[in-house]
Design a protein around this motif. Structure first.
Motif, PDB file in Angstrom:
ATOM      1  N   ASP A 149       1.295  -6.979   9.999  1.00  0.00           N
ATOM      2  CA  ASP A 149       1.788  -5.788   9.304  1.00  0.00           C
ATOM      3  C   ASP A 149       2.305  -6.152   7.911  1.00  0.00           C
ATOM      4  O   ASP A 149       2.119  -5.406   6.953  1.00  0.00           O
ATOM      5  CB  ASP A 149       2.916  -5.123  10.107  1.00  0.00           C
ATOM      6  CG  ASP A 149       2.398  -4.496  11.402  1.00  0.00           C
ATOM      7  OD1 ASP A 149       1.156  -4.399  11.542  1.00  0.00           O
ATOM      8  OD2 ASP A 149       3.209  -4.126  12.268  1.00  0.00           O
ATOM      9  N   GLU A 150       2.967  -7.296   7.827  1.00  0.00           N
ATOM     10  CA  GLU A 150       3.508  -7.683   6.516  1.00  0.00           C
ATOM     11  C   GLU A 150       2.415  -8.142   5.555  1.00  0.00           C
ATOM     12  O   GLU A 150       2.566  -8.006   4.339  1.00  0.00           O
ATOM     13  CB  GLU A 150       4.587  -8.764   6.691  1.00  0.00           C
ATOM     14  CG  GLU A 150       5.813  -8.198   7.407  1.00  0.00           C
ATOM     15  CD  GLU A 150       7.040  -9.083   7.361  1.00  0.00           C
ATOM     16  OE1 GLU A 150       8.095  -8.646   7.845  1.00  0.00           O
ATOM     17  OE2 GLU A 150       6.963 -10.218   6.842  1.00  0.00           O
ATOM     18  N   VAL A 151       1.334  -8.689   6.097  1.00  0.00           N
ATOM     19  CA  VAL A 151       0.194  -9.018   5.238  1.00  0.00           C
ATOM     20  C   VAL A 151      -0.362  -7.727   4.638  1.00  0.00           C
ATOM     21  O   VAL A 151      -0.591  -7.627   3.427  1.00  0.00           O
ATOM     22  CB  VAL A 151      -0.899  -9.786   6.025  1.00  0.00           C
ATOM     23  CG1 VAL A 151      -2.227  -9.783   5.266  1.00  0.00           C
ATOM     24  CG2 VAL A 151      -0.455 -11.217   6.298  1.00  0.00           C
ATOM     25  N   ASN A 152      -0.546  -6.737   5.493  1.00  0.00           N
ATOM     26  CA  ASN A 152      -1.085  -5.460   5.000  1.00  0.00           C
ATOM     27  C   ASN A 152      -0.164  -4.830   3.962  1.00  0.00           C
ATOM     28  O   ASN A 152      -0.619  -4.312   2.943  1.00  0.00           O
ATOM     29  CB  ASN A 152      -1.300  -4.482   6.167  1.00  0.00           C
ATOM     30  CG  ASN A 152      -2.421  -4.946   7.073  1.00  0.00           C
ATOM     31  OD1 ASN A 152      -3.346  -5.643   6.628  1.00  0.00           O
ATOM     32  ND2 ASN A 152      -2.343  -4.600   8.342  1.00  0.00           N
ATOM     33  N   GLU A 153       1.128  -4.890   4.232  1.00  0.00           N
ATOM     34  CA  GLU A 153       2.089  -4.300   3.300  1.00  0.00           C
ATOM     35  C   GLU A 153       2.110  -5.100   1.983  1.00  0.00           C
ATOM     36  O   GLU A 153       2.185  -4.501   0.904  1.00  0.00           O
ATOM     37  CB  GLU A 153       3.484  -4.269   3.946  1.00  0.00           C
ATOM     38  CG  GLU A 153       4.589  -3.689   3.083  1.00  0.00           C
ATOM     39  CD  GLU A 153       4.410  -2.209   2.736  1.00  0.00           C
ATOM     40  OE1 GLU A 153       3.434  -1.597   3.198  1.00  0.00           O
ATOM     41  OE2 GLU A 153       5.244  -1.687   1.971  1.00  0.00           O
ATOM     42  N   ALA A 154       2.032  -6.426   2.081  1.00  0.00           N
ATOM     43  CA  ALA A 154       2.034  -7.244   0.859  1.00  0.00           C
ATOM     44  C   ALA A 154       0.794  -6.951   0.016  1.00  0.00           C
ATOM     45  O   ALA A 154       0.858  -6.935  -1.218  1.00  0.00           O
ATOM     46  CB  ALA A 154       2.114  -8.729   1.209  1.00  0.00           C
ATOM     47  N   ILE A 155      -0.325  -6.716   0.675  1.00  0.00           N
ATOM     48  CA  ILE A 155      -1.546  -6.366  -0.065  1.00  0.00           C
ATOM     49  C   ILE A 155      -1.329  -5.035  -0.797  1.00  0.00           C
ATOM     50  O   ILE A 155      -1.637  -4.900  -1.981  1.00  0.00           O
ATOM     51  CB  ILE A 155      -2.769  -6.283   0.886  1.00  0.00           C
ATOM     52  CG1 ILE A 155      -3.136  -7.683   1.391  1.00  0.00           C
ATOM     53  CG2 ILE A 155      -3.966  -5.628   0.190  1.00  0.00           C
ATOM     54  CD1 ILE A 155      -4.219  -7.712   2.453  1.00  0.00           C
ATOM     55  N   ARG A 156      -0.736  -4.071  -0.087  1.00  0.00           N
ATOM     56  CA  ARG A 156      -0.451  -2.768  -0.719  1.00  0.00           C
ATOM     57  C   ARG A 156       0.504  -2.938  -1.905  1.00  0.00           C
ATOM     58  O   ARG A 156       0.289  -2.390  -2.982  1.00  0.00           O
ATOM     59  CB  ARG A 156       0.166  -1.819   0.319  1.00  0.00           C
ATOM     60  CG  ARG A 156       0.335  -0.376  -0.155  1.00  0.00           C
ATOM     61  CD  ARG A 156       1.087   0.491   0.859  1.00  0.00           C
ATOM     62  NE  ARG A 156       2.510   0.212   0.916  1.00  0.00           N
ATOM     63  CZ  ARG A 156       3.428   0.759   0.105  1.00  0.00           C
ATOM     64  NH1 ARG A 156       3.051   1.618  -0.812  1.00  0.00           N
ATOM     65  NH2 ARG A 156       4.704   0.437   0.216  1.00  0.00           N
ATOM     66  N   LEU A 157       1.536  -3.763  -1.704  1.00  0.00           N
ATOM     67  CA  LEU A 157       2.510  -3.960  -2.782  1.00  0.00           C
ATOM     68  C   LEU A 157       1.872  -4.643  -3.984  1.00  0.00           C
ATOM     69  O   LEU A 157       2.118  -4.277  -5.135  1.00  0.00           O
ATOM     70  CB  LEU A 157       3.700  -4.786  -2.272  1.00  0.00           C
ATOM     71  CG  LEU A 157       4.577  -4.112  -1.216  1.00  0.00           C
ATOM     72  CD1 LEU A 157       5.618  -5.082  -0.667  1.00  0.00           C
ATOM     73  CD2 LEU A 157       5.263  -2.876  -1.781  1.00  0.00           C
ATOM     74  N   CYS A 158       1.035  -5.647  -3.725  1.00  0.00           N
ATOM     75  CA  CYS A 158       0.370  -6.343  -4.835  1.00  0.00           C
ATOM     76  C   CYS A 158      -0.470  -5.364  -5.646  1.00  0.00           C
ATOM     77  O   CYS A 158      -0.481  -5.406  -6.880  1.00  0.00           O
ATOM     78  CB  CYS A 158      -0.517  -7.481  -4.312  1.00  0.00           C
ATOM     79  SG  CYS A 158       0.422  -8.915  -3.775  1.00  0.00           S
ATOM     80  N   ARG A 159      -1.168  -4.472  -4.938  1.00  0.00           N
ATOM     81  CA  ARG A 159      -1.987  -3.474  -5.650  1.00  0.00           C
ATOM     82  C   ARG A 159      -1.102  -2.574  -6.519  1.00  0.00           C
ATOM     83  O   ARG A 159      -1.412  -2.324  -7.682  1.00  0.00           O
ATOM     84  CB  ARG A 159      -2.760  -2.612  -4.655  1.00  0.00           C
ATOM     85  CG  ARG A 159      -3.963  -3.311  -4.058  1.00  0.00           C
ATOM     86  CD  ARG A 159      -4.635  -2.392  -3.049  1.00  0.00           C
ATOM     87  NE  ARG A 159      -5.874  -2.963  -2.555  1.00  0.00           N
ATOM     88  CZ  ARG A 159      -6.279  -2.875  -1.291  1.00  0.00           C
ATOM     89  NH1 ARG A 159      -5.548  -2.212  -0.407  1.00  0.00           N
ATOM     90  NH2 ARG A 159      -7.421  -3.411  -0.918  1.00  0.00           N
ATOM     91  N   LEU A 160       0.002  -2.104  -5.931  1.00  0.00           N
ATOM     92  CA  LEU A 160       0.908  -1.226  -6.689  1.00  0.00           C
ATOM     93  C   LEU A 160       1.483  -1.953  -7.904  1.00  0.00           C
ATOM     94  O   LEU A 160       1.593  -1.383  -8.989  1.00  0.00           O
ATOM     95  CB  LEU A 160       2.064  -0.766  -5.798  1.00  0.00           C
ATOM     96  CG  LEU A 160       1.770   0.319  -4.769  1.00  0.00           C
ATOM     97  CD1 LEU A 160       3.034   0.651  -3.995  1.00  0.00           C
ATOM     98  CD2 LEU A 160       1.234   1.581  -5.462  1.00  0.00           C
ATOM     99  N   ILE A 161       1.836  -3.220  -7.711  1.00  0.00           N
ATOM    100  CA  ILE A 161       2.414  -3.983  -8.820  1.00  0.00           C
ATOM    101  C   ILE A 161       1.377  -4.156  -9.925  1.00  0.00           C
ATOM    102  O   ILE A 161       1.667  -3.970 -11.109  1.00  0.00           O
ATOM    103  CB  ILE A 161       2.922  -5.356  -8.326  1.00  0.00           C
ATOM    104  CG1 ILE A 161       4.119  -5.164  -7.381  1.00  0.00           C
ATOM    105  CG2 ILE A 161       3.301  -6.252  -9.493  1.00  0.00           C
ATOM    106  CD1 ILE A 161       4.522  -6.400  -6.606  1.00  0.00           C
ATOM    107  N   LEU A 162       0.147  -4.489  -9.522  1.00  0.00           N
ATOM    108  CA  LEU A 162      -0.893  -4.696 -10.537  1.00  0.00           C
ATOM    109  C   LEU A 162      -1.169  -3.404 -11.306  1.00  0.00           C
ATOM    110  O   LEU A 162      -1.420  -3.423 -12.507  1.00  0.00           O
ATOM    111  CB  LEU A 162      -2.179  -5.208  -9.883  1.00  0.00           C
ATOM    112  CG  LEU A 162      -2.100  -6.656  -9.378  1.00  0.00           C
ATOM    113  CD1 LEU A 162      -3.293  -6.985  -8.485  1.00  0.00           C
ATOM    114  CD2 LEU A 162      -2.017  -7.641 -10.536  1.00  0.00           C
ATOM    115  N   LYS A 163      -1.084  -2.264 -10.591  1.00  0.00           N
ATOM    116  CA  LYS A 163      -1.328  -0.978 -11.267  1.00  0.00           C
ATOM    117  C   LYS A 163      -0.151  -0.593 -12.164  1.00  0.00           C
ATOM    118  O   LYS A 163      -0.338  -0.041 -13.235  1.00  0.00           O
ATOM    119  CB  LYS A 163      -1.535   0.126 -10.220  1.00  0.00           C
ATOM    120  CG  LYS A 163      -2.959   0.221  -9.730  1.00  0.00           C
ATOM    121  CD  LYS A 163      -3.084   1.399  -8.746  1.00  0.00           C
ATOM    122  CE  LYS A 163      -4.332   1.237  -7.892  1.00  0.00           C
ATOM    123  NZ  LYS A 163      -4.133   1.733  -6.526  1.00  0.00           N
TER     124      LYS A 163
END
Lengths: 513, 174
Positions: A412-426
């Motif tokens: 779950d935290e991998v999935n959330e970290a992927i989401r966060l990385c995308r948001l940060i990059l955007k």
């Protein structure tokens, strides 16, 4: 419980972490700890300092977390003693023992008075963190017998493991009392990697200490470097440019991804699925190579410094990361599916090394392992610093507290970290990535508090003259979680210990200092 | 099961194929195999000891086993006991508390034995240096044949270090 509920003079510290500091007397010290405990708060760290130069004698500190944030209490340890709090917070026991070894101040009625970090490197009447202890003096080795707790009875025997282990892992000693294959009791002895980190900091400036902070625990270099920088920035009351903070979060989430991917592979392997290790270790390697290409270091060491970060991310770098996140996302989802469907794997995971929520709350389990046992604490969600306040972090929790739950929380935290990385990059704001910090005022204090992949990393800083560090205490979440492994393995079989141990994956170096 | 097989097929072979010529990796792979065949009969057994590392070097030693580097594919493997190891990889500055354990591990290895000190800490003591708690570099405690610097050294640098260790041993054996 909120900060207003205390009948105490507490002053807020500047900086990214919500922290209040106050000097207390012995009665208030225990009373506040009891109040925090009764209202569901936790002890984050207990440490001490030698303030004899400032005519304050020795002091002992505690950092407690409540709903408003962190409360840092300081108590004078008159006559080198103070009221212990290990009866309120069992997790304080080893911290108190370490404090005795390193600073020579002791609780009045300790439940366990054995040394903890001191083995043989310095004599029992010398204390490395006292200012009159010369850190470069090598003392002759002292012989020492460590009295392990023994279990007696028909058919009970002991297995002694370590400090040199069978695999490529850090050194520590584990004493198992077993009957047949079943573990009755496990008692670890740590301190083998004690290399005088806290003493080293005292010879450093705020600038030079950053490199050492990044090497307290190599797998959490970003978390420590950020917590260190946050403490320095708090002491000088400066905020780094926003872009730097967003980039720090990107680095922290990438560190979380790298470690979780590595652990998910290793957990598969420890349960006999070598396929899992091969697959996840490739995903991790891809991530590390991109770190090296874009940030100059596979594990991102020395990327964060007080005042900001050292390397920027250009547009093509951002696009590359974004594309890689898509590939990673798909691969993890396929592997998650395979893990979930694999009967052999689930048979080893489910029910192994269980820490029930009641035990977790009683003993103060924290971080990733805590969240897998229903301890819903995640600084990124509860006390979000920039940029997490803009990202609405979804905390992953589970109630079962077994290896399977710790695996699920990692997914779950991998999935959330992927989401966060995308948001940060955007959302990455433009602007500078570094601002030079002014010289720190003498005798200032500062705190850094960061949710690393393993749990909360805490750094308390006291400055001296000329921008120097007078005292720095880094605290790893492993302090909280090592005692829980002892409970998690009870009743399990010895061959499941590596699997259970790996599911916590605690730090030795970050703990031994 | 079919999902696992599909995923394996989808992943393909990740192990980095050694290029035809002039490539350090391929040279490394080939020379390693030649040397190992000659000296160790096709298998080099490595024992790792963390003598006080921050755990950074361990991460890269783990990476040696991933499919990209595939160290085991070259006949080199990590073993659980010093009693059947040919080579000792030592990471970290040697903490005072690990000094005896490291000496005993070294003593437990059969001759001929090789020691590779890993990382800046293993080579020089690194950021931790020598102190009341740290003996500093590995060679302050046991004889070292090869030192691989880096913080941490990359997996390729580690592979090179292992190779150099074997070449060195050949030279010494003459």
């Amino acid at each position: 419980m909120r900060i207003e509920d205390f009948d105490l003079a507490l002053s807020p510290l500047p900086g990214a972490a919500p922290v209040w500091h106050g000097d207390v007397d012995a009665a208030a010290w225990r009373q506040v700890c009891q109040q925090v405990h009764d209202k569901g708060g936790r002890l984050v760290a207990l440490w001490g300092s030698d303030r004899r130069e400032l005519r304050r004698g020795f002091v002992v500190h505690a950092a407690l977390v409540i709903r408003s944030g962190l409360v840092w209490l300081t108590l004078s340890a008159d006559h080198e003693a103070y009221p212990g709090i290990d009866d309120i917070f069992p997790v304080a026991s080893r911290m108190q023992r370490a404090l005795g070894d390193l600073l020579g101040i002791y609780p009045h009625n300790p439940q366990d008075a054995r040394p903890w970090l001191r083995h043989s490197a310095w004599p029992a009447d010398q204390y490395p963190l006292r200012k009159d202890f010369d850190g470069s003096t090598v003392h002759p080795a002292t012989a020492q017998d460590y009295p392990f707790v023994t279990v007696e009875g028909d058919g009970v025997h002991e297995i002694a493991v370590g400090p040199v282990h069978a695999g490529t892992i850090e050194p520590g000693h584990f004493r198992f009392s077993v009957i047949g294959e079943k573990i009755l009791r496990l008692e670890p002895r740590l301190g083998y990697t004690h290399k005088g980190v806290e003493k080293l900091f005292e010879a450093m400036t705020l600038e030079s200490g950053a490199r050492l902070a990044g090497r307290i625990s190599g797998d959490s270099t970003v978390a420590y470097a950020w917590a260190y920088a946050m403490a320095a920035e708090s002491a000088v009351d400066r905020t780094p440019p926003e872009r730097a903070l967003w980039l720090r979060a990107l680095l922290l989430e990438r560190e979380r991804l790298a470690n979780h991917l590595g652990d998910l592979g290793a957990l598969g392997n420890d349960a006999g699925l070598a396929f899992g290790l091969a697959q996840f270790s490739c995903l991790k390697e891809d991530l590390l190579r991109s770190n090296a290409a874009l940030f100059g270091h596979r594990y991102l060491m020395d990327s964060i410094v007080p005042g900001g970060v050292i390397s920027d991310l250009d547009e093509s770098g951002g696009a590359r990361l974004m594309a890689e996140l898509d590939v990673l996302d798909q691969a993890v989802s396929r592997l998650h599916n395979i893990y979930d469907d694999h009967a052999g794997l689930q048979d080893r995971f489910i029910g192994a090394g269980r820490v029930a929520p009641e035990l977790a709350v009683g003993l103060g389990l924290c971080g990733l392992a805590g969240r897998a046992s229903a301890q819903a604490w995640d600084l990124r969600a509860q006390f979000p610093a920039v940029p997490y306040d803009r990202l609405d972090v979804q905390m992953a929790t589970h109630r079962n507290g077994d290896v399977a739950a710790r695996v699920t929380v990692r997914f779950d935290e991998v999935n959330e970290a992927i989401r966060l990385c995308r948001l940060i990059l955007k959302g990455l704001p433009s602007g500078a990535i570094f601002t030079a910090l002014p010289k720190a005022p003498d005798n200032a204090i500062g705190v850094g508090w960061v949710e690393g992949w393993r749990g909360e990393v805490f750094v308390a800083l006291e400055t001296g003259a000329d921008n120097r560090i007078r005292r720095l205490h880094p605290h790893d979440p492993s302090w909280q979680n090592w005692p829980l492994i002892e409970h998690a393995v009870m009743g399990n079989i010895v061959p499941d210990f590596p699997l259970i141990n790996k599911s916590f994956n605690l730090s030795y170096s970050g703990h031994d200092l | 099961m079919h999902k696992i097989i599909r995923q394996i097929l989808r992943s393909g072979i990740k192990t980095e194929t050694p290029p035809e010529s002039n490539d350090a990796l391929r040279c490394t792979a080939q020379r390693l195999q030649d040397e190992i065949l000659r000296r160790f009969g096709g298998a080099l057994a490595i024992r790792h000891v963390d003598a006080g590392s921050c755990n950074g070097c361990e991460l890269e030693i783990h990476a040696l086993s991933n499919p990209y580097y595939n160290l085991e594919g070259l006949g080199i493997h990590f073993v659980a006991s010093p009693r059947h190891a040919d080579m000792l990889l030592v990471t970290g500055p040697v903490s005072r508390h690990m000094e005896t354990a490291l000496q005993r591990t070294y003593a437990a290895m059969p001759e001929p034995k090789l020691v590779v000190a890993i990382g800046d800490c293993g080579c020089t003591g690194g950021v931790f240096g020598e102190s009341y708690a740290s003996c500093g570099r590995v060679s302050n405690v046991i004889p070292v044949d090869i030192a691989v610097p880096g913080c941490p050294p990359s997996p390729s640098a580690l592979m090179q270090g292992i190779l150099t260790g074997i070449s060195n041993a050949q030279g010494l054996a003459k």
